[in-house]
Every structure is written in C-alpha cells, then in structure tokens.
Scaffold this motif. Structure first.
Motif, PDB file in Angstrom:
ATOM      1  N   LYS A 187       1.588  -3.790  11.676  1.00 36.93           N
ATOM      2  CA  LYS A 187       0.690  -4.501  10.738  1.00 36.93           C
ATOM      3  C   LYS A 187       1.512  -5.358   9.775  1.00 36.93           C
ATOM      4  O   LYS A 187       1.108  -6.464   9.411  1.00 36.93           O
ATOM      5  N   ALA A 214      -4.860   4.762   6.461  1.00 32.32           N
ATOM      6  CA  ALA A 214      -3.742   4.857   5.516  1.00 32.32           C
ATOM      7  C   ALA A 214      -4.236   5.225   4.118  1.00 32.32           C
ATOM      8  O   ALA A 214      -5.293   4.759   3.709  1.00 32.32           O
ATOM      9  N   PRO A 215      -3.464   6.050   3.386  1.00 29.46           N
ATOM     10  CA  PRO A 215      -2.137   6.551   3.732  1.00 29.46           C
ATOM     11  C   PRO A 215      -2.114   7.845   4.548  1.00 29.46           C
ATOM     12  O   PRO A 215      -1.054   8.462   4.644  1.00 29.46           O
ATOM     13  N   VAL A 216      -3.226   8.271   5.102  1.00 28.34           N
ATOM     14  CA  VAL A 216      -3.152   9.456   5.969  1.00 28.34           C
ATOM     15  C   VAL A 216      -3.187   8.996   7.419  1.00 28.34           C
ATOM     16  O   VAL A 216      -4.051   8.217   7.821  1.00 28.34           O
ATOM     17  N   CYS A 217      -2.209   9.458   8.189  1.00 24.31           N
ATOM     18  CA  CYS A 217      -2.081   9.051   9.594  1.00 24.31           C
ATOM     19  C   CYS A 217      -2.258  10.241  10.532  1.00 24.31           C
ATOM     20  O   CYS A 217      -2.499  10.068  11.718  1.00 24.31           O
ATOM     21  N   THR A 219       1.666   3.973  -2.944  1.00 26.43           N
ATOM     22  CA  THR A 219       1.456   5.397  -2.672  1.00 26.43           C
ATOM     23  C   THR A 219       2.639   6.203  -3.198  1.00 26.43           C
ATOM     24  O   THR A 219       2.475   7.225  -3.871  1.00 26.43           O
ATOM     25  N   SER A 235       3.953   3.951  12.474  1.00 26.17           N
ATOM     26  CA  SER A 235       2.653   3.520  12.999  1.00 26.17           C
ATOM     27  C   SER A 235       2.074   2.319  12.244  1.00 26.17           C
ATOM     28  O   SER A 235       1.171   1.654  12.735  1.00 26.17           O
ATOM     29  N   GLU A 236       2.597   2.056  11.052  1.00 34.86           N
ATOM     30  CA  GLU A 236       2.047   0.983  10.223  1.00 34.86           C
ATOM     31  C   GLU A 236       2.859  -0.316  10.313  1.00 34.86           C
ATOM     32  O   GLU A 236       2.470  -1.328   9.757  1.00 34.86           O
ATOM     33  N   ARG A 294      -8.232   9.775   3.138  1.00 33.32           N
ATOM     34  CA  ARG A 294      -9.519  10.393   3.459  1.00 33.32           C
ATOM     35  C   ARG A 294      -9.524  11.026   4.850  1.00 33.32           C
ATOM     36  O   ARG A 294      -8.961  10.467   5.791  1.00 33.32           O
ATOM     37  N   PRO A 329       5.468   4.229   7.345  1.00 32.93           N
ATOM     38  CA  PRO A 329       5.539   4.969   8.610  1.00 32.93           C
ATOM     39  C   PRO A 329       5.613   4.019   9.814  1.00 32.93           C
ATOM     40  O   PRO A 329       5.144   2.884   9.745  1.00 32.93           O
ATOM     41  N   ARG A 364       0.858  -1.197   0.000  1.00 38.09           N
ATOM     42  CA  ARG A 364       0.000   0.000   0.000  1.00 38.09           C
ATOM     43  C   ARG A 364       0.889   1.240   0.000  1.00 38.09           C
ATOM     44  O   ARG A 364       0.671   2.193  -0.747  1.00 38.09           O
ATOM     45  N   TRP A 365       1.926   1.193   0.855  1.00 36.69           N
ATOM     46  CA  TRP A 365       2.801   2.366   0.959  1.00 36.69           C
ATOM     47  C   TRP A 365       3.719   2.483  -0.242  1.00 36.69           C
ATOM     48  O   TRP A 365       4.039   3.587  -0.696  1.00 36.69           O
TER      49      TRP A 365
END
Lengths: 379, 105
Positions: free
Chosen positions: A219, B82-85, A153, A215-216, B71, A213, A149-150
């Motif tokens: 997961k 994700a991708p906004v934290c 992005t 925070s991810e 979002r 990041p 996902r990242w």
C-alpha cells in the motif's frame, strides 16, 4: 499528531551543570541505542497511568456519531471552495492574498486535525467516511497515509519514549532551525518528497521497517506512486497555463498555509518530560477559542486524547470535565503555553536535560510518578 | 462440569453491548454481551500490541482496542483492518443457570 518524524536524530549534550550523572547521548532513531534501552527499561509498549473514570460515563463519551463530523466537513469543504474561488477570481491582484491565506490554513493546517481524527477512526461512526477523509486529508497535509497510520500508532503506544516514538517533534536539544523552517513545512515537505521517491521505488527506511508490517508495505508503494502522479499533474497544469495558480490550489497550500500546524502541534508535547508512562507529564491540555478548536478539532485536549484515544473529538470537552480533577492545571491559552514552550526550547539548546515538570494535583487520585517511568541510564 | 468449560461470570455481570475481562490460569480473556443478549468470548489482549481489549468499546459486534482503535468482530475474531492484521482467538460459550461458561481448553 506531530509535525515531523526524526530520521536517525542523535542529540549530544556537553555535560550537566550540577555535577550529577545524566544521559549525555540521546538517540531518537527507532533502531539505535535508546530503542534497546527503552525495551530493557520496560518503557516499550508499557502500561500507562489512566485516570479512573466510571465505565458508563466513558462509554457515553466514546459513543460514535456521524453528525458532528459531517457538519464540520461540509463547512470545511465549503470554506475551501469559497476561499479558493476568491483566490482564483482575484488572482493577479493583492486581493487574492486574504483568500489564499484562508484557503492555505484550511488546506495546509486544518487538514492535520482531520488526518489525525479520521486516522483514529473516531471522526465518524461510519468507517468508510473516516477512510475517505483520511485519504484526502493525508494528501493535503502531505503525509503518506499508510506510513503515518503506523507511525501514529507507535506514537500512541510509546508517547515521547525516546527510541520508540517516531513523532517526537522537539527532540533534545531541539533543532530550532528546522522548527522555524517548518513554520512553512519546508523541511517536512523536502523529507516527504525524498520519502515518496524512496517508496515509489518499492523501498522503506530501516526505521519504517520497524513499525510498518510486511502486509501493509505494498500500500505504501502504491500510494507514493499516486502522490507523485498527482504532483506531476499539477506541475504539468502550471506549465500548460503558464501560471503557478494550479499549484496555489493543490500542493503549495501545504507550505504557505502550514504555519498553524506547527503552532498547534508544538503545544502538544514540546518541552515536557521524556520517558514517562503518564500522559499528564508529557502532554498539554491548552484552552483554545472556538475558531482554533474548530480548525484543530479539539486536539488541544491532548492529555485527554492520549489517555482515552477512543473518545471522538466532539466529546473531548466532556472528557476533560470528567478527568480534570486528576490532571495538571490546563494552560489558559496558546499564549500561556508558548510563554513556557519558547524559553524551554531555547534553554534545551544549551541544557538538553532540562524539561518542564508538570505539577499534578494533590489528592487521593493523583499518582505523582508512575514507578515504571524512571529512566535508567546505560552503564 | 464438562471438561474444559469454565464458569466465567454471571450473565448480568456484563452490561448489554459491553465487555468485561476474565482471568484464568494466568491468561486473560474478554467476555462480550450484545444488545440482543448473545454472549461471546475471545482472548483478552489485542493481537497488535497486547493491549487489554476488555477496556475497549463495543459497537454492535465489533470490539475496538482502547489504545489504537484496532477493531475485531468478536463473534468470529476477524481483524477488521489496520492496525490489527492478525485475527483474535475466540472461545465457545454456554449459558447455564444464569452463568456464562467458556470452553477454554
């Protein structure tokens, strides 16, 4: 979307044939020289050219729906179930081959576009449906969902910007052997297993640390352990049944059915310009037949997708009509695209600086080259 | 005018269920109108990659970033995953005589 994430890929060129100075070293890693250069040159997280489109028209195209993806997903799973059942029924005879061919393509290739579209959150209107499809399709295409996902992005932020984009499938010079092995996802799967083990141990590569990041990260570690548990369960089932049939249904289809992933995926960017801030110059829109467009969920409209990633797959043909006046001529089919891609990649093995220059339409709306896109060499 | 309140735009400058951009003092803001004519204001750039949110897509009270589909709930700035934290900064709004005012200070 792409087929691989290069790990610390450095390409070297012997020198150019024209006598003019050209970059002789391209470092495709995300933590090397080109990464710093991209930032210095204003190519990182830059403003990209965008075709002007009426806001009301664009809003109409961006409108989310559940219906098309529910229909397509039901058809997809039904086709998987039928072809898988046929493969099981005819297991042990040659008749199982066509069934596993269909099953494999649906599992190992079509999952790519489902992974992609649901990852963008545009397949369905309802968020949990996107997340559910994303989880299932990620496993089928053997991509760890959080990492990818990242990674994806970043691919959209810095499309084919060397040192920034982790999803450049055909770096220069292209690694033809890897591309050929990846027809059956062999290199990707091998790297994927290595990544799973690393992540299951609670670690990331330095490149992954550059785009995932903090925070991810938990997961990533949790999902890697789940993936390994599923794969171990498949191996145990094979041993218990004294047959590879369980693996033919879960796991191996990513390999034996993955050839359409690279067939579709290479059309997206391979052989086109690097380090330009204009998707019309580094992406291809290729007309495809309805079956391919179903399998690929309209990702053949790739300029359109990159320029307006919020537009769902089912609206991409409409978006194409709205902006095609300001885009290069689409390729009439995959054969036409490969007539360009194959010679270009082969030539790039000898002349890595060579690339296809897309011809933009003349007229007031066309901006030939974004002024920010000129690559400046070091020193 | 009360201190800190800025005349940002006319109420009808924003379509129902849509967003527009607004610049003031070198900063960019996003101004929203819901389909039941409530007005909101947030920072104009996404907290993820600084992409202008006013080019994004409004769905109910969600604004979606045009680049990465991140979002936010624009009524309170909450990042929805994700991708906004990181949450988005929001600003008070007032409607006065057909104009939308935003408290920026």
């Amino acid at each position: 979307m792409t087929m691989s994430r290069p790990d610390q890929h450095i390409s070297k060129t012997a020198g150019d044939k024209t006598g003019t100075h050209l970059p002789t070293l391209r470092d495709y890693s995300l933590v090397g020289r080109e990464s710093a250069l991209a930032e210095e040159n204003g190519l990182a997280a830059a403003e990209w050219y965008s075709v002007k489109i009426d806001r009301k028209v664009l809003k109409g195209l961006m409108k989310r729906k559940d219906g098309p993806a529910i229909r397509d997903t039901i058809i997809w799973f039904a086709a998987l179930a039928l072809s898988g059942a046929g493969g099981i029924y005819f297991w042990g005879s040659w008749w199982c081959i066509p069934f596993f061919l269909v099953y494999g393509v649906l599992y190992g290739s079509s999952s790519d576009s489902r992974w992609h579209e649901s990852g963008h959150g545009t397949a369905f209107k309802t968020p949990w449906m996107n997340e559910a499809l994303y989880s299932v399709a990620s496993f089928m295409i053997f991509r760890e969902p959080t990492i990818w996902r990242w990674s994806h992005t970043r691919h959209h932020t810095d499309t084919i910007i060397v040192g920034r984009d982790p999803e450049i499938a055909a770096p220069r010079p292209p690694d033809i052997k890897t591309l050929l092995l990846n027809i059956f996802a062999l290199v990707n799967a091998w790297k994927g297993i290595q990544s799973l083990i690393l992540h299951a141990r609670g670690r990331l590569t330095p490149e992954e640390e550059s785009f995932v990041p903090e925070s991810e990260r938990s997961k990533v570690y949790r999902t890697a352990r789940i993936y390994i548990a599923i794969l171990v369960a498949v191996v145990v089932a094979c041993l218990a049944f004294q047959s590879i049939l369980p693996a033919m249904l879960v796991g191996l289809p990513t390999l034996y059915g993955g050839f359409m992933t690279i067939f579709f995926g290479l059309t997206q960017h391979a052989g086109l310009a690097e380090d330009v801030l204009d998707h019309r110059l580094n992406s291809r829109t290729v007309y495809m037949n309805p079956l391919f467009r179903y399998l690929y969920w309209n990702m053949n409209y790739h300029i359109e997708h990159h320029m307006f990633p919020m537009v769902p797959y089912h609206a991409l043909p409409g978006l194409h009509e709205a902006i095609k006046h300001d885009c290069p001529e689409p390729y009439p089919g995959t054969i036409a695209a490969y007539r360009e891609i194959i010679p270009t990649l082969l030539r790039q093995t000898r002349e890595p600086e060579y690339h296809v220059r897309r011809q933009l339409p003349s007229g007031v709306d066309a901006v030939p080259y974004n002024p920010g896109a000129v690559f400046k060499t070091a020193g | 005018m009360d201190e800190g309140w800025i005349d940002a735009c006319g109420l009808e400058d924003i379509e129902p269920e849509d967003v527009i951009g607004f610049s003031h003092g070198g900063a960019r803001y996003a101004l929203y109108r819901t389909d039941d004519d409530r007005y909101f204001a947030t920072d104009g750039l996404c907290t993820h990659e600084r992409v202008p949110l006013y080019n994004g897509f409004v769905m109910g009270q969600i604004i979606e970033c045009p680049k990465h589909n991140g979002r936010f709930d624009f009524t309170n700035g909450e990042a929805k995953g994700a991708p906004v934290c990181e949450n988005l900064k929001t600003y008070e709004t007032q409607q006065r005589n057909g104009r939308l005012f935003v408290k920026i200070a």
